[in-house]
Motif scaffolding. Structure first.
Motif, short mmCIF file in Angstrom:
data_model
loop_
_atom_site.label_atom_id
_atom_site.label_comp_id
_atom_site.label_asym_id
_atom_site.label_seq_id
_atom_site.Cartn_x
_atom_site.Cartn_y
_atom_site.Cartn_z
N LEU A 130 -33.15 21.72 -90.91
CA LEU A 130 -31.35 21.96 -91.62
C LEU A 130 -30.70 20.45 -91.01
O LEU A 130 -29.46 20.23 -92.23
N PRO A 131 -30.36 20.16 -90.29
CA PRO A 131 -28.95 19.44 -90.06
C PRO A 131 -29.10 17.90 -91.39
O PRO A 131 -28.61 17.29 -91.51
N VAL A 132 -30.66 18.03 -91.21
CA VAL A 132 -31.14 17.00 -92.15
C VAL A 132 -30.96 16.69 -94.00
O VAL A 132 -29.98 16.56 -94.37
N LEU A 133 -31.37 17.76 -93.72
CA LEU A 133 -32.42 18.31 -95.39
C LEU A 133 -30.89 18.99 -96.26
O LEU A 133 -30.31 19.13 -97.49
N ALA A 134 -30.04 19.95 -95.46
CA ALA A 134 -29.61 20.75 -95.61
C ALA A 134 -28.04 19.62 -96.84
O ALA A 134 -27.91 19.81 -97.64
N PRO A 135 -27.23 18.87 -96.10
CA PRO A 135 -25.61 17.81 -96.54
C PRO A 135 -26.98 17.11 -97.96
O PRO A 135 -25.93 17.43 -99.11
N LEU A 136 -28.17 16.31 -97.89
CA LEU A 136 -28.72 16.17 -98.85
C LEU A 136 -28.90 17.20 -100.06
O LEU A 136 -28.59 16.78 -101.59
N HIS A 189 -33.02 28.24 -93.67
CA HIS A 189 -32.47 28.68 -93.14
C HIS A 189 -33.88 29.06 -91.92
O HIS A 189 -33.38 29.07 -90.69
N GLU A 190 -34.81 28.80 -92.68
CA GLU A 190 -36.81 29.10 -91.69
C GLU A 190 -36.50 27.96 -91.41
O GLU A 190 -37.33 28.08 -90.28
N GLN A 191 -36.42 27.04 -91.47
CA GLN A 191 -36.52 25.36 -90.90
C GLN A 191 -35.47 24.59 -89.90
O GLN A 191 -34.82 23.34 -90.30
N PRO A 192 -35.15 25.18 -88.83
CA PRO A 192 -33.72 24.57 -87.72
C PRO A 192 -34.13 23.26 -87.86
O PRO A 192 -32.55 22.38 -87.96
N ASP A 193 -35.13 22.77 -87.45
CA ASP A 193 -35.51 21.35 -86.92
C ASP A 193 -34.61 20.69 -88.26
O ASP A 193 -34.33 19.11 -88.32
#
Length: 299
Positions: free
Chosen positions: A160-166, A154-158
């Motif tokens: 988030l889209p790539v790493l969250a799903p992984l 949540h503190e790394q918006p850049d």
């Protein structure tokens, strides 16, 4: 590996900054919520959806049928089915609030991961007759680490889209390799008792305001009426009728708060033929009659 104390400190700072308290609060990471409570709460109806919950501090109790499950710091709760039940926070204070993270469980993702596992890595068979949709276990360090990495996105918006799903995928994989894997694995098999009951639950939720004979639900699940009743109660801790009744009363509570409908209109809208019966069952469920509920919640 991330330790619970460092994650707890991060969550406390975040909760202080955002003013989070009591209710599940969105963290900014899709599917991940944070709960903080500075005091114990009364027993109340909660509508759980499939979720993996990690407790960092304090303790919470959930009552499923005749069984009370308490999960505390360093433990996890896994709920595999949509489950209306009752729960309360039992250990919390201003100096040591209850803190937990909850991640929605994606059954479709579990099914995809199961299909890709080699035969010798599949969870062992489990007798489903005694299977419960809700289990408590000690937190696995690898799962704690993965939940921490997901939360800190949540503190790394850049990123988030790539790493969250992984990371969500990793957590689901680790859940499948955990001691409670047979519960979740059974939900990925369309012919399992758990999956059949889940299909019936889906119909109850879609048509909660209609009369739903147990025989019809059993046919939908591909079971005899007696087997369906036994498996339903084993998984959910309640009966199909009580499950539907709880959903009706929860919807009534929402309408009492969010609409100006009369008590009688709400009773008929959610499937009751008698407003008197509705008021009686509402009072039994929530401890106060519908009109008192409306006055309390709109004050």
């Amino acid at each position: 590996m991330t330790d619970l104390d460092s994650l707890k400190r991060d969550m406390t700072r975040h909760a202080d900054r955002m003013g989070f308290d009591t209710q599940p609060n969105p963290t900014g990471v899709p599917g991940l919520s944070l709960v903080r409570s500075r005091a114990p709460t009364p027993l109340d109806v909660v509508d759980y959806r499939p979720i993996f919950c990690l407790v960092l501090q304090g303790a919470k109790q959930t009552v499923m049928g005749d069984t009370a499950l308490t999960f505390a710091a360093g433990q996890t709760l896994i709920v595999g089915l949509d489950l209306p039940t009752t729960a309360r926070i039992v250990t919390a204070s201003a100096g040591a609030p209850y803190l937990s993270l909850g991640l929605e469980i994606d059954i479709a993702l579990l099914r995809e991961l199961m299909a890709g596992l080699p035969e010798d890595a599949l969870p062992p068979p489990r007798t489903e007759y005694r299977c419960s949709a809700m289990t408590v276990t000690t937190a696995d360090p690898a799962l704690v680490d993965a939940m921490a990495r997901l939360y800190r996105l949540h503190e790394q918006p850049d990123d988030l889209p790539v790493l969250a799903p992984l990371t969500v995928r990793e957590i689901h994989y680790r859940l499948l390799r955990s001691p409670e894997a047979p519960l979740l694995a059974s939900l990925t098999r369309p012919d399992s008792h758990a999956s059949r009951i889940a299909r019936a639950i889906g119909r109850i939720r879609r048509e909660f305001d209609n009369a739903l004979p147990v025989a019809d639900l059993a046919r939908e699940a591909g079971m005899s009426a007696s087997a369906f009743h036994e498996h339903f109660r084993s998984l959910t801790g309640t009966t199909p009728l009580q499950y539907q009744k709880t959903l009706r009363l929860m919807e009534a509570r929402r309408r009492l708060t969010d609409t100006a409908e009369s008590v009688s209109a709400i009773a008929f809208a959610i499937g009751y033929e008698s407003p008197t019966q509705f008021s009686r069952e509402y009072s039994r469920q929530f401890g106060r009659p519908p009109r008192a509920e409306r006055a309390l919640r709109t004050a």
